[in-house]
Design a protein around this motif. Structure first.
Motif, mmCIF file in Angstrom:
data_model
loop_
_atom_site.group_PDB
_atom_site.id
_atom_site.type_symbol
_atom_site.label_atom_id
_atom_site.label_comp_id
_atom_site.label_asym_id
_atom_site.label_seq_id
_atom_site.Cartn_x
_atom_site.Cartn_y
_atom_site.Cartn_z
ATOM 1 N N ASP A 133 0.821 -1.203 0.000
ATOM 2 C CA ASP A 133 0.000 0.000 0.000
ATOM 3 C C ASP A 133 0.854 1.251 0.000
ATOM 4 O OD1 ASP A 133 -2.252 -1.468 -0.036
ATOM 5 O OD2 ASP A 133 -2.601 -1.397 2.128
ATOM 6 N N SER A 141 3.095 -0.788 -9.249
ATOM 7 C CA SER A 141 2.401 -0.515 -10.502
ATOM 8 C C SER A 141 2.127 0.986 -10.650
ATOM 9 C CB SER A 141 1.137 -1.360 -10.606
ATOM 10 O OG SER A 141 0.008 -0.601 -10.322
ATOM 11 N N ALA A 142 1.891 1.678 -9.519
ATOM 12 C CA ALA A 142 1.693 3.128 -9.604
ATOM 13 C C ALA A 142 3.010 3.825 -9.940
ATOM 14 C CB ALA A 142 1.141 3.658 -8.280
ATOM 15 N N THR A 201 3.554 3.399 -13.520
ATOM 16 C CA THR A 201 2.655 4.253 -14.292
ATOM 17 C C THR A 201 3.190 5.676 -14.380
ATOM 18 O OG1 THR A 201 0.816 2.935 -13.471
ATOM 19 C CG2 THR A 201 0.274 5.043 -14.480
ATOM 20 N N ARG A 231 -3.599 17.312 -9.600
ATOM 21 C CA ARG A 231 -4.785 16.927 -8.839
ATOM 22 C C ARG A 231 -5.277 15.529 -9.214
ATOM 23 N NH1 ARG A 231 -8.255 21.556 -9.515
ATOM 24 N NH2 ARG A 231 -6.684 22.966 -8.742
ATOM 25 N N GLU A 232 -5.165 15.229 -10.514
ATOM 26 C CA GLU A 232 -5.518 13.872 -10.968
ATOM 27 C C GLU A 232 -4.623 12.843 -10.269
ATOM 28 O OE1 GLU A 232 -7.319 11.869 -12.666
ATOM 29 O OE2 GLU A 232 -6.076 10.370 -13.660
ATOM 30 N N ILE A 233 -3.362 13.206 -10.071
ATOM 31 C CA ILE A 233 -2.441 12.286 -9.397
ATOM 32 C C ILE A 233 -2.792 12.172 -7.920
ATOM 33 C CG2 ILE A 233 -0.028 11.879 -8.782
ATOM 34 C CD1 ILE A 233 0.782 13.392 -11.312
ATOM 35 N N MET A 234 -3.053 13.328 -7.287
ATOM 36 C CA MET A 234 -3.238 13.335 -5.834
ATOM 37 C C MET A 234 -4.541 12.685 -5.383
ATOM 38 S SD MET A 234 -0.402 14.545 -5.119
ATOM 39 C CE MET A 234 -0.322 14.799 -3.370
ATOM 40 N N VAL A 235 -5.532 12.626 -6.278
ATOM 41 C CA VAL A 235 -6.821 12.068 -5.868
ATOM 42 C C VAL A 235 -6.862 10.551 -6.099
ATOM 43 C CG1 VAL A 235 -8.186 12.235 -7.988
ATOM 44 C CG2 VAL A 235 -9.260 12.710 -5.785
ATOM 45 N N ALA A 236 -5.811 10.013 -6.729
ATOM 46 C CA ALA A 236 -5.767 8.571 -6.983
ATOM 47 C C ALA A 236 -5.467 7.819 -5.688
ATOM 48 C CB ALA A 236 -4.705 8.266 -8.031
ATOM 49 N N PRO A 237 -5.941 6.574 -5.590
ATOM 50 C CA PRO A 237 -5.722 5.809 -4.357
ATOM 51 C C PRO A 237 -4.307 5.237 -4.305
ATOM 52 C CG PRO A 237 -6.985 4.498 -5.902
ATOM 53 C CD PRO A 237 -6.761 5.828 -6.556
ATOM 54 N N VAL A 238 -3.344 6.130 -4.239
ATOM 55 C CA VAL A 238 -1.935 5.753 -4.273
ATOM 56 C C VAL A 238 -1.237 6.549 -3.177
ATOM 57 C CG1 VAL A 238 0.169 6.003 -5.628
ATOM 58 C CG2 VAL A 238 -1.907 5.232 -6.735
ATOM 59 N N SER A 239 -0.362 5.876 -2.406
ATOM 60 C CA SER A 239 0.277 6.576 -1.296
ATOM 61 C C SER A 239 1.176 7.694 -1.813
ATOM 62 C CB SER A 239 1.111 5.599 -0.473
ATOM 63 O OG SER A 239 2.275 5.257 -1.185
ATOM 64 N N ARG A 240 1.348 8.718 -0.966
ATOM 65 C CA ARG A 240 2.201 9.856 -1.354
ATOM 66 C C ARG A 240 3.632 9.388 -1.605
ATOM 67 N NH1 ARG A 240 -2.261 12.981 -2.099
ATOM 68 N NH2 ARG A 240 -3.136 10.945 -2.147
ATOM 69 N N ILE A 295 3.918 8.146 -5.065
ATOM 70 C CA ILE A 295 3.854 9.254 -6.024
ATOM 71 C C ILE A 295 5.222 9.909 -6.148
ATOM 72 C CG2 ILE A 295 2.906 11.576 -6.381
ATOM 73 C CD1 ILE A 295 0.262 10.504 -5.259
#
Ligand SMILES: Nc1ncnc2c1ncn2[C@@H]1O[C@H](COP(=O)(O)OP(=O)(O)O)[C@@H](O)[C@H]1O
Ligand SMILES: [Mg+2]
Lengths: 353, 269
Positions: free
Chosen positions: B7, B12-13, B16, B95-104, B107
């Motif tokens: 998590d 995969s994030a 991406t 914002r598209e990146i930050m709202v995704a269910p991916v931990s900071r 990112i």
């Protein structure tokens, strides 16, 4: 179960309460509207629900998860279409969607199938490999909505989805949102300052002003609070009034006062006055609107007030907002008069505190 | 509530984000060539100077210069990674990146890995560009023969150091990008920072020629160790032991990446 539960949700920016103790519920599967003028706090409220802003106080649950302590669970279940564009214009439509699908952990097959599906739904299937920078505003908006739905969210947040679009595009986006809601059962929360949008789209609407929810209900029930019809009377301020050295405004005010006394009148007031010309009185009436008209005309005649013209219409959400706040919701442009009103309002409340 | 490693660090994030960065990079080719232009001119013109080998550790000047210019390329291209944070903020994609269910954390890792790739690509391009100008790789063992093995080890180690140099300055770029929110502010600060870092690093002249106070500053400059390590790996001559270079760069990389991650997280919430 409720899709969204917001309780006393508050957000302050340097002492300015952008969202002020807002409480509401959104049921699963409904289209819920947040209607209010520019600067009312709609975007701020939405960002808190979408986990992008932490509330100053209060709490909210989306799909049963707390937006602060369970932000990741909430993010998995929501789709967000922001007010400003958030596409990568240097990528193609397909690449934008592919990025999104991968970020949401979708498998290869599902990715391909859903991307094709949503592109077809928004009518962009033949534009998949075009760079987004070559898209028109309407096409970009459609692509964003497609992307918001790509991972099949339970709740879709739309912040002013048709802002700045032409009537044609706006209509097709409305139809599209309604279809998605009906076919996929996705709960939709949409903010807008277009009352037509709220009326057309929403099952229920919360009217929001200066960060506060001032009314909630179905568009019909809200409009019913304004009576059954709105009759607009243009007062002829030219003839008698000039001899009496009065302008149309005074005549209109006198007429409004007289009409307010009638038992079938909910409310009567002066609207938009033009210097030297006849002014306008708006009357909200109960009961059947048509039958009221003769009585109104009679009352005006008795008082010796000339009527230039008279029109009749069903109340709109605009009337509801006007009745609740004394102001019009209409867009006056960013940073213009609305901001001025907002700031004087804020200063006024600060001084009183 | 239990937190799984997958998590926090979501491969995969990260992939991406890396994929997007590389697609954009190869699509904006003009920007790449533009950012390679300045180091290329430095290399082409300075290599023509009649510098005595005795004043540059007994090397031909092109052999002394090329590792420095590779360091310069890495420095410049890494700060572009910070700029891309600002771009994304300005064009809304952040914002598209930050709202995704991916931990900071994922990112930031995705950003850094993506930036490293594009920066490494440019560094290696510059290395290749140096050959037609007479640059020759001698490999690692100083004073020894330029055997194939020495060259191979030298090149592989230089790639490792390129990664560390990129990490250091991408971390720095992201840290500044999180603090300075607009493009002009970022460019201004970066210009005032990047050029001193470059000139102090000993990329153009040996550190011995610097006045004492400048030498002190140079020792505090991470790029000094990067350029020194590249020179040691590629042409077999350096000022410090390779292990010191490695330690200094690993430390600076860890510090700036952590700082960048911390400030990014704080700025974007
Ligand atoms: N990040 C921010 N910092 C300071 N003030 C803000 C910020 N975001 C919004 N505001 C203020 O909060 C109020 C509500 O803004 P917003 O939520 O964007 O309204 P709406 O979306 O209804 O137009 C406005 O007065 C706006 O200036
Ligand atoms: Mg808004």
């Amino acid at each position: 179960m409720d899709a969204i539960v917001a309780e006393r949700l508050t957000k302050c920016f340097n002492g300015l309460k952008a969202v002020d103790s807002v409480t509401f519920r959104v049921r699963e599967g409904e289209i819920f509207g947040l209607l209010g003028p520019n600067g009312a706090g709609k975007t701020t409220l939405l960002k808190m629900l979408a986990t992008l802003l932490k509330p100053t106080s209060g709490s909210a649950r989306v799909c049963g998860y707390d937006v602060v302590s369970d932000a990741d669970e909430v993010r998995r279940r929501i789709g967000v279409v922001f007010q400003e564009p958030t596409l990568d214009i240097k990528l193609t439509a397909f690449e934008n969607l592919d990025f999104h699908a991968r970020m949401y952990g979708m498998g290869k097959e599902e990715r391909r199938r859903r991307i094709r599906e949503v592109l077809r739904l928004v009518g962009l299937e033949d534009k998949a490999d075009v760079l987004v920078e070559n898209f028109s505003g309407g096409m970009q908006r459609r692509l964003e909505i497609a992307r918001g739905l790509l991972h099949s969210p339970e709740v879709l947040f739309l912040d002013e989805p048709t802002l700045g679009l032409d009537v044609q595009t706006r209509k097709s986006i409305w139809e599209y949102i309604k279809e998605r809601n009906e076919e996929e059962g996705v709960t939709v929360v949409v903010t807008t300052h277009y009352m037509e949008e709220a009326e057309f789209l929403c099952d229920r609407v919360a009217i929001i002003d200066f960060g506060k929810v001032i009314a909630t209900g179905t568009p019909e029930s809200l409009k019913a609070s304004c009576g059954s019809a709105v009759i607009t009377i243009a007062v002829d301020g030219s003839a008698q009034s000039r001899s009496r050295n009065q302008d149309g405004v005074a005549e209109a005010e006198r007429l409004a006062a007289i009409l307010s006394e009638l038992e079938f009148v909910e409310e009567a007031g002066v609207r938009g006055c033009g210097r030297g010309r006849g002014s306008v009185v708006e009357v909200n009436v109960r009961g059947s609107g048509e039958t009221c008209i003769p009585e109104l005309v009679l009352a005006a005649a008795k008082a010796g007030i000339g009527i230039k013209s008279l029109s009749f219409r069903k109340p709109t959400l605009e009337d509801v907002f006007l009745k609740l706040t004394g102001r019009e919701i209409r867009d006056e442009g960013e940073g213009g008069f609305k901001d001025f009103v907002r700031w004087t309002h804020v200063l006024w409340h600060r001084r009183r505190r | 509530m239990k937190t799984r490693i997958a998590d926090v660090i979501n491969p995969s994030a990260i992939y991406t984000l890396w994929l997007r960065e590389t697609i954009r990079f190869f699509r904006l080719r003009s920007r790449v060539l533009g950012s390679l232009g300045m180091p290329l001119f430095f290399l082409a013109f300075l290599a023509l100077l009649p510098v005595e080998p005795s004043s540059v550790h007994g090397l031909r000047y092109i052999d002394f210069l090329a590792p420095g210019i590779i360091g310069m390329t890495l420095l410049f291209s890494s700060t572009f990674a910070g700029l891309s944070v600002i771009w994304d903020r300005e064009f809304g994609f952040l914002r598209e990146i930050m709202v995704a269910p991916v931990s900071r954390v994922s990112i930031i890792l995705g950003r850094i890995v993506g930036g490293m790739t594009t920066s490494m690509f440019q560094g290696i391009l510059m290395l290749l560009a140096a050959f037609p100008m007479g640059f020759r790789i001698r490999g690692l063992p100083s004073g020894g023969e330029a055997t194939t093995l020495a060259i191979l080890i030298g090149v592989l180690l230089s790639v490792l150091f390129m990664i560390l140099i990129s990490a250091t300055f991408i971390g720095m770029g992201v840290a500044f990008a999180s603090k300075l929110k607009d493009m002009s502010g970022y460019s201004l600060v970066m210009n005032f920072l990047v050029f001193p870092i470059f000139f102090l690093s000993g990329a153009l002249f040996p550190l011995d020629d610097f006045p004492r106070w400048m030498r002190m500053l140079a020792y505090a400059d991470p790029l000094t160790y990067g350029v020194d390590a590249l020179r040691r790996c590629l042409v077999g001559v350096g000022e410090f032991p390779l292990l010191l270079d490695f330690a200094a760069l690993a430390l600076s990389g860890a510090v700036t990446v952590w700082l960048g991650a911390y400030l990014f997280e704080r700025a974007e919430g």
